[in-house]
Design a protein around this motif. Structure first.
Motif, PDB file in Angstrom:
ATOM      1  N   SER A  71       0.855  -1.184   0.000  1.00  0.00           N
ATOM      2  CA  SER A  71       0.000   0.000   0.000  1.00  0.00           C
ATOM      3  C   SER A  71       0.891   1.233   0.000  1.00  0.00           C
ATOM      4  O   SER A  71       1.946   1.248   0.650  1.00  0.00           O
ATOM      5  N   PRO A  72       0.473   2.310  -0.692  1.00  0.00           N
ATOM      6  CA  PRO A  72       1.247   3.565  -0.635  1.00  0.00           C
ATOM      7  C   PRO A  72       1.380   4.113   0.781  1.00  0.00           C
ATOM      8  O   PRO A  72       2.306   4.872   1.068  1.00  0.00           O
ATOM      9  N   LEU A  73       0.483   3.718   1.676  1.00  0.00           N
ATOM     10  CA  LEU A  73       0.538   4.218   3.050  1.00  0.00           C
ATOM     11  C   LEU A  73       1.730   3.666   3.829  1.00  0.00           C
ATOM     12  O   LEU A  73       2.098   4.228   4.865  1.00  0.00           O
ATOM     13  N   LEU A  74       2.344   2.597   3.349  1.00  0.00           N
ATOM     14  CA  LEU A  74       3.557   2.096   4.011  1.00  0.00           C
ATOM     15  C   LEU A  74       4.636   3.173   4.044  1.00  0.00           C
ATOM     16  O   LEU A  74       5.432   3.236   4.994  1.00  0.00           O
ATOM     17  N   GLY A  77     -11.031  -0.079  -2.837  1.00  0.00           N
ATOM     18  CA  GLY A  77     -12.477  -0.015  -2.965  1.00  0.00           C
ATOM     19  C   GLY A  77     -13.203   0.289  -1.668  1.00  0.00           C
ATOM     20  O   GLY A  77     -14.430   0.311  -1.633  1.00  0.00           O
ATOM     21  N   SER A  78     -12.466   0.537  -0.575  1.00  0.00           N
ATOM     22  CA  SER A  78     -13.116   0.867   0.683  1.00  0.00           C
ATOM     23  C   SER A  78     -13.843   2.205   0.562  1.00  0.00           C
ATOM     24  O   SER A  78     -13.299   3.171   0.034  1.00  0.00           O
ATOM     25  N   ARG A  79     -15.047   2.261   1.086  1.00  0.00           N
ATOM     26  CA  ARG A  79     -15.825   3.493   0.995  1.00  0.00           C
ATOM     27  C   ARG A  79     -15.310   4.553   1.972  1.00  0.00           C
ATOM     28  O   ARG A  79     -15.562   5.737   1.789  1.00  0.00           O
ATOM     29  N   THR A  80     -14.600   4.128   2.993  1.00  0.00           N
ATOM     30  CA  THR A  80     -14.032   5.066   3.959  1.00  0.00           C
ATOM     31  C   THR A  80     -12.523   5.113   3.760  1.00  0.00           C
ATOM     32  O   THR A  80     -11.829   4.127   4.022  1.00  0.00           O
ATOM     33  N   PRO A  81     -11.986   6.247   3.277  1.00  0.00           N
ATOM     34  CA  PRO A  81     -10.540   6.328   3.055  1.00  0.00           C
ATOM     35  C   PRO A  81      -9.767   6.071   4.345  1.00  0.00           C
ATOM     36  O   PRO A  81     -10.158   6.517   5.428  1.00  0.00           O
ATOM     37  N   VAL A  82      -8.682   5.349   4.224  1.00  0.00           N
ATOM     38  CA  VAL A  82      -7.827   5.035   5.367  1.00  0.00           C
ATOM     39  C   VAL A  82      -6.656   6.002   5.367  1.00  0.00           C
ATOM     40  O   VAL A  82      -5.957   6.139   4.370  1.00  0.00           O
ATOM     41  N   GLY A  83      -6.442   6.684   6.479  1.00  0.00           N
ATOM     42  CA  GLY A  83      -5.305   7.586   6.614  1.00  0.00           C
ATOM     43  C   GLY A  83      -4.149   6.887   7.291  1.00  0.00           C
ATOM     44  O   GLY A  83      -4.269   5.747   7.760  1.00  0.00           O
ATOM     45  N   PRO A  84      -2.975   7.544   7.378  1.00  0.00           N
ATOM     46  CA  PRO A  84      -1.793   6.883   7.935  1.00  0.00           C
ATOM     47  C   PRO A  84      -1.939   6.492   9.399  1.00  0.00           C
ATOM     48  O   PRO A  84      -1.390   5.475   9.823  1.00  0.00           O
ATOM     49  N   GLY A  85      -2.692   7.288  10.191  1.00  0.00           N
ATOM     50  CA  GLY A  85      -2.858   6.926  11.601  1.00  0.00           C
ATOM     51  C   GLY A  85      -3.670   5.662  11.766  1.00  0.00           C
ATOM     52  O   GLY A  85      -3.264   4.732  12.483  1.00  0.00           O
ATOM     53  N   THR A  86      -4.804   5.608  11.091  1.00  0.00           N
ATOM     54  CA  THR A  86      -5.637   4.401  11.135  1.00  0.00           C
ATOM     55  C   THR A  86      -4.906   3.218  10.529  1.00  0.00           C
ATOM     56  O   THR A  86      -4.974   2.093  11.041  1.00  0.00           O
TER      57      THR A  86
END
Length: 277
Positions: free
Chosen positions: A191-194, A241-250
């Motif tokens: 994931s780009p969040l890594l 495809g998640s309807r709720t975007p995940v941020g780096p903290g979550t």
């Protein structure tokens, strides 16, 4: 390029299961800023962390460990003094170890240290592309811990490092590359969040250490097991495809949960996004 060899997937599956069953003790020397995610990530994966870097204690404690992971990021005076004798003690005790040459290039002390350590027989070297270019071809490095190169840019440097040191080399990035100097495996998971959470590279190095601890005779499979484990857990933590975007903290919290619930048998279905040449 063909799909990754089935025997590598089978070996990696057994390694993840062995980490869960044997709970290896991983002695990690590295930057304090990443210690929480590394320690918690190891615990979530089923391993046990040991974090000591002083020359007074680390060389003694490493003899009780199942693997050693040495990171050069945020190098403190204690770590600078403690790393060489700890590596020497690990080698003397037959404890396999991983070199994570974090943020080398511009920083003169850690760059010299990383080159010296590379000559001390690490089983695995795990870094980003800019760091591997420093080790392999004398590149200037990135900006701190940030890479300014792509893993494909560092492929030949990584292969050179592997051939020269005898270590398996893992280059982290959007597409991870693992090589023993001859064999090359690409892992297109994650994931780009890594890249937006401090310490995920350190955590990958620590997971490599945990996997190496239970399979020291197969560092390629151990490195791939750790890489698949983290990158597939990252996809679980940041589902497309998640309807709720995940941020780096979550994401950082969900990553620990995903590492914990990761099933070794899920590796058996690996085909897409994994290529070998």
């Amino acid at each position: 390029m063909p799909d990754v060899a089935p025997e590598l997937v089978t070996a990696a599956t057994a390694i993840v299961a062995a980490v869960r069953g044997r709970r290896p003790l991983v002695h990690r020397i590295g930057p304090g800023v990443t210690a929480p995610i590394v320690a918690n990530g190891l615990l979530a994966a089923g391993a046990r962390p040991l974090v000591t870097d002083t020359a007074d204690e680390a060389p003694a404690l490493v003899r009780a460990a199942d693997a050693l992971v040495v990171g050069t990021g945020s190098l403190s005076g204690d770590a600078r003094a403690g790393i060489p004798p700890t590596v020497a003690a690990a080698r003397d005790a037959g404890v396999p170890w991983v070199l994570d040459p974090a943020a080398i290039g511009v920083a003169p002390v850690r760059t010299r240290l990383a080159h010296d350590l590379l000559r001390q027989g690490p089983a695995v070297v795990r870094g980003n592309a800019s760091e591997l270019l420093v080790l392999g071809s004398g590149g200037s490095g990135g900006r701190g811990a940030d890479a300014v190169h792509d893993p494909e840019d560092a492929l030949e440097a990584a292969r050179e490092v592997a051939r020269r040191s005898g270590a398996v080399v893992a280059v982290s990035g959007a597409v991870d590359v693992v090589t023993d100097g001859d064999r090359v495996v690409r892992v297109e998971h994650g994931s780009p969040l890594l890249a937006r959470v401090t310490g995920t590279g350190c955590l990958l190095a620590a997971l490599v250490g945990a996997c190496l601890a239970v399979a020291p005779e197969d560092p390629v499979a151990a490195t791939l097991a750790a890489t698949w484990w983290l990158t597939l857990a990252a996809e679980d933590a940041d589902p497309l495809g998640s309807r709720t975007p995940v941020g780096p903290g979550t994401f950082s919290v969900r990553l620990l949960d995903a590492l914990d619930r990761f099933e070794p048998t899920s590796l058996a279905e690996l085909t897409e996004g994994n290529r070998e040449r």
